[in-house]
Design a protein around this motif. Structure first.
Motif, short mmCIF file in Angstrom:
data_model
loop_
_atom_site.label_atom_id
_atom_site.label_comp_id
_atom_site.label_asym_id
_atom_site.label_seq_id
_atom_site.Cartn_x
_atom_site.Cartn_y
_atom_site.Cartn_z
N LEU A 202 4.90 1.84 -7.51
CA LEU A 202 5.53 3.11 -7.14
C LEU A 202 5.18 4.20 -8.15
O LEU A 202 4.97 5.37 -7.78
N ALA A 203 5.12 3.84 -9.44
CA ALA A 203 4.74 4.84 -10.45
C ALA A 203 3.31 5.31 -10.23
O ALA A 203 3.02 6.52 -10.30
N GLN A 204 2.40 4.38 -9.96
CA GLN A 204 1.01 4.77 -9.70
C GLN A 204 0.90 5.68 -8.48
O GLN A 204 0.11 6.63 -8.48
N ALA A 205 1.67 5.39 -7.43
CA ALA A 205 1.63 6.22 -6.23
C ALA A 205 2.09 7.65 -6.52
O ALA A 205 1.71 8.58 -5.81
N ASN A 206 2.86 7.84 -7.59
CA ASN A 206 3.37 9.17 -7.94
C ASN A 206 2.61 9.78 -9.12
O ASN A 206 3.11 10.71 -9.77
N GLY A 207 1.43 9.25 -9.39
CA GLY A 207 0.59 9.83 -10.43
C GLY A 207 1.06 9.54 -11.84
O GLY A 207 0.79 10.33 -12.75
N ALA A 208 1.76 8.43 -12.04
CA ALA A 208 2.26 8.06 -13.36
C ALA A 208 1.75 6.67 -13.72
O ALA A 208 1.32 5.90 -12.87
N ASN B 152 0.86 -1.19 0.00
CA ASN B 152 0.00 0.00 0.00
C ASN B 152 0.90 1.24 0.00
O ASN B 152 1.10 1.90 1.02
N VAL B 153 1.43 1.53 -1.16
CA VAL B 153 2.46 2.56 -1.29
C VAL B 153 1.83 3.94 -1.16
O VAL B 153 0.80 4.24 -1.77
N VAL B 154 2.45 4.79 -0.36
CA VAL B 154 2.04 6.18 -0.19
C VAL B 154 3.23 7.06 -0.52
O VAL B 154 4.32 6.88 0.04
N ALA B 155 3.04 7.99 -1.45
CA ALA B 155 4.13 8.86 -1.87
C ALA B 155 4.14 10.14 -1.05
O ALA B 155 3.12 10.57 -0.52
N ALA B 156 5.33 10.74 -0.95
CA ALA B 156 5.50 12.06 -0.33
C ALA B 156 6.10 12.99 -1.38
O ALA B 156 7.32 13.23 -1.41
N PRO B 157 5.27 13.49 -2.30
CA PRO B 157 5.82 14.25 -3.44
C PRO B 157 6.39 15.60 -3.04
O PRO B 157 5.85 16.28 -2.15
N GLN B 158 7.46 15.97 -3.73
CA GLN B 158 8.10 17.28 -3.59
C GLN B 158 8.61 17.69 -4.96
O GLN B 158 8.90 16.83 -5.81
N PRO B 159 8.76 18.97 -5.23
CA PRO B 159 9.31 19.41 -6.52
C PRO B 159 10.69 18.80 -6.74
O PRO B 159 11.59 18.94 -5.91
N THR B 160 10.86 18.11 -7.86
CA THR B 160 12.09 17.37 -8.14
C THR B 160 12.51 17.62 -9.58
O THR B 160 11.66 17.67 -10.48
N ASP B 161 13.81 17.76 -9.80
CA ASP B 161 14.35 17.90 -11.14
C ASP B 161 14.54 16.51 -11.72
O ASP B 161 15.46 15.78 -11.34
N ARG C 33 7.66 2.62 -20.45
CA ARG C 33 7.32 4.04 -20.46
C ARG C 33 6.64 4.41 -19.14
O ARG C 33 5.68 3.76 -18.72
N VAL C 34 7.17 5.45 -18.51
CA VAL C 34 6.56 6.01 -17.30
C VAL C 34 6.02 7.38 -17.70
O VAL C 34 6.79 8.32 -17.91
N THR C 35 4.69 7.47 -17.77
CA THR C 35 4.05 8.70 -18.26
C THR C 35 3.30 9.36 -17.10
O THR C 35 2.42 8.73 -16.50
N PHE C 36 3.63 10.61 -16.85
CA PHE C 36 2.98 11.35 -15.76
C PHE C 36 1.76 12.07 -16.30
O PHE C 36 1.79 12.64 -17.42
N ALA C 37 0.68 12.00 -15.54
CA ALA C 37 -0.55 12.71 -15.93
C ALA C 37 -0.49 14.14 -15.42
O ALA C 37 0.08 14.43 -14.38
N ARG C 38 -1.12 15.01 -16.18
CA ARG C 38 -1.18 16.40 -15.74
C ARG C 38 -2.15 16.54 -14.58
O ARG C 38 -3.17 15.87 -14.53
N PRO C 39 -1.88 17.39 -13.59
CA PRO C 39 -2.77 17.56 -12.45
C PRO C 39 -4.14 18.02 -12.90
O PRO C 39 -4.29 18.75 -13.87
N TRP D 218 9.10 18.49 -11.58
CA TRP D 218 7.80 17.81 -11.42
C TRP D 218 7.68 17.37 -9.96
O TRP D 218 8.69 17.10 -9.31
N SER D 219 6.44 17.34 -9.45
CA SER D 219 6.22 16.98 -8.05
C SER D 219 6.11 15.47 -7.94
O SER D 219 5.10 14.87 -8.33
#
Length: 394
Positions: A367-373, A252-261, A388-394, A285-286
């Motif tokens: 882990l990708a799903q937990a980060n919105g990808a 049950n992965v929970v992400a802690a997103p922060q702005p990252t290069d 392919r790891v594709t991030f969705a727009r907020p 990207w967060s």
């Protein structure tokens, strides 16, 4: 194993358990009450014995009285029997409506006049026929009550059986859900332990390589760099061996997103066999940087394991329709479409050149799903596999 106790049941459980008995009792009471009233009350229960004996005894008395050969003793005995039958009739509910006439009949029976005895016989016939009609009506009423009682008992048994079946089915359903829940938790725990063991290999390998290099070098700067690598990999090992965190890390992965290069993150995996293509400048990207780094490392490790040539890691900046995209491409044997649909969702032995349990891809997918990808697998142009790891727009 601890046995279930009634003390552990709540009030609602006890009420539901007692519901079939309460319903059965209520229906049976409703069924038997009319029959009880019809069969036990003194003013309604009678057997019609007086209606069967009064008329024959009066007829016998009249015939004996008119028989010239009958002795006075025979006449007196016959009159006594008729009067006794009349006494029983006076207490019979069937003759209750004719109580005044019964008194008149008693007076006529005591008379020896022919006209009185003839009139007594007619009265006995009339009242006996009326009593028999009333008896038949009462019997019909009792039969109707008994039929109603029979239907109520049948309905009670049917409803009680259905309700008992429903409650048993509900209890079995809860037990089955609890069992499935336990099995699901055990499966999650096994997956978490398997993924943790899979993820321990990378820091262990890095530690072994760093310690070997540390023994072989005397350069102070190189030794300091190797020591920092050892410390970093030891921290990774410590994080992956905290058992209480395994569920949050791998299931049950929970992400802690922060702005990252993302460009800097991608550059970290570049090596002799791993080439990196990325935009000039930052790609902010967060995301949870540690989790995304783990996704990228798993995909690169998977590509290196199943191919002998170079691995290409490509980062594309966000566009108008989607967020940034990471691609990891190898020139290995690839996967069939059916395999590409299954290897991301469950541990799966991969039928490629190297062995393994296939735990890296399911973990990278989570882990990708937990980060919105969204992590997807495709056939690479020219052969091989492209992740392919594709991030969705907020």
């Amino acid at each position: 194993m601890r046995r279930p106790s009634f003390a552990a049941l709540g009030r609602g459980d006890l009420l539901r358990a007692a519901l079939p008995a309460l319903l059965s009792g209520a229906l049976l009471l409703a069924a038997f009450q009319p029959a009880h009233r019809a069969l036990t009350q003194p003013d309604s229960v009678w057997h019609g014995d007086s209606a069967q004996t009064l008329l024959p005894d009066v007829q016998t008395y009249v015939l004996t009285l008119r028989d010239p050969a009958a002795s006075p003793q025979d006449v007196q005995a016959s009159r006594a029997r008729a009067l006794a039958s009349l006494g029983r009739a006076e207490t019979d509910p069937a003759f209750a409506v004719a109580a005044p006439q019964l008194t008149q009949l008693r007076r006529l029976l005591r008379s020896t006049q022919p006209q009185d005895t003839t009139r007594a016989l007619r009265l006995a016939q009339t009242w006996t026929l009326a009593a028999q009609r009333q008896l038949r009506a009462r019997r019909a009423e009792v039969r109707q009550v008994l039929r109603r009682m029979e239907w109520m008992v049948t309905l009670s048994a049917l409803l009680t059986g259905l309700l008992g079946t429903a409650l048993i089915g509900r209890a079995l359903g809860h037990a089955r859900q609890a069992q499935q829940g336990r099995l699901a938790r055990e499966t999650q725990h096994r997956q978490a332990l398997g993924m943790a063991a899979h993820e321990l290999r990378r820091p262990l390998q890095a530690l072994l390589l760093a310690t070997d290099a540390l023994r072989a070098t005397t350069n102070l700067r190189a030794r300091e760099k190797l020591l920092s690598v050892i410390e970093e990999q030891a921290a990774h090992l410590a994080a992956r061996t905290e058992l209480e965190r395994l569920d949050g890390m791998y299931v049950n992965v929970v992400a802690a997103p922060q702005p990252t290069d993302l460009a800097t993150l991608v550059a970290e995996v570049e090596s002799a066999r791993v080439r990196v293509r990325r935009p000039r400048g930052e790609v902010m990207w967060s995301v949870d940087s540690a989790q995304l780094r783990q996704v990228l490392e798993n995909l690169v490790e998977n590509a290196l394991r199943y191919s002998a040539g170079p691995v290409l890691v490509t980062l594309e900046a966000a566009g108008p329709a989607q967020g940034p995209q990471l691609r990891v491409t190898d020139r290995g044997p690839g996967l069939t479409p059916a395999q590409r649909d299954t290897v991301l969702t469950a541990p799966h032995p991969l039928p490629r050149a190297a062995g393994g349990r296939g735990l890296g891809l399911p973990l990278a997918h989570r882990l990708a799903q937990a980060n919105g990808a969204q992590l997807t697998l495709h056939e690479a142009p020219g052969g091989g596999l492209e992740a392919r790891v594709t991030f969705a727009r907020p």
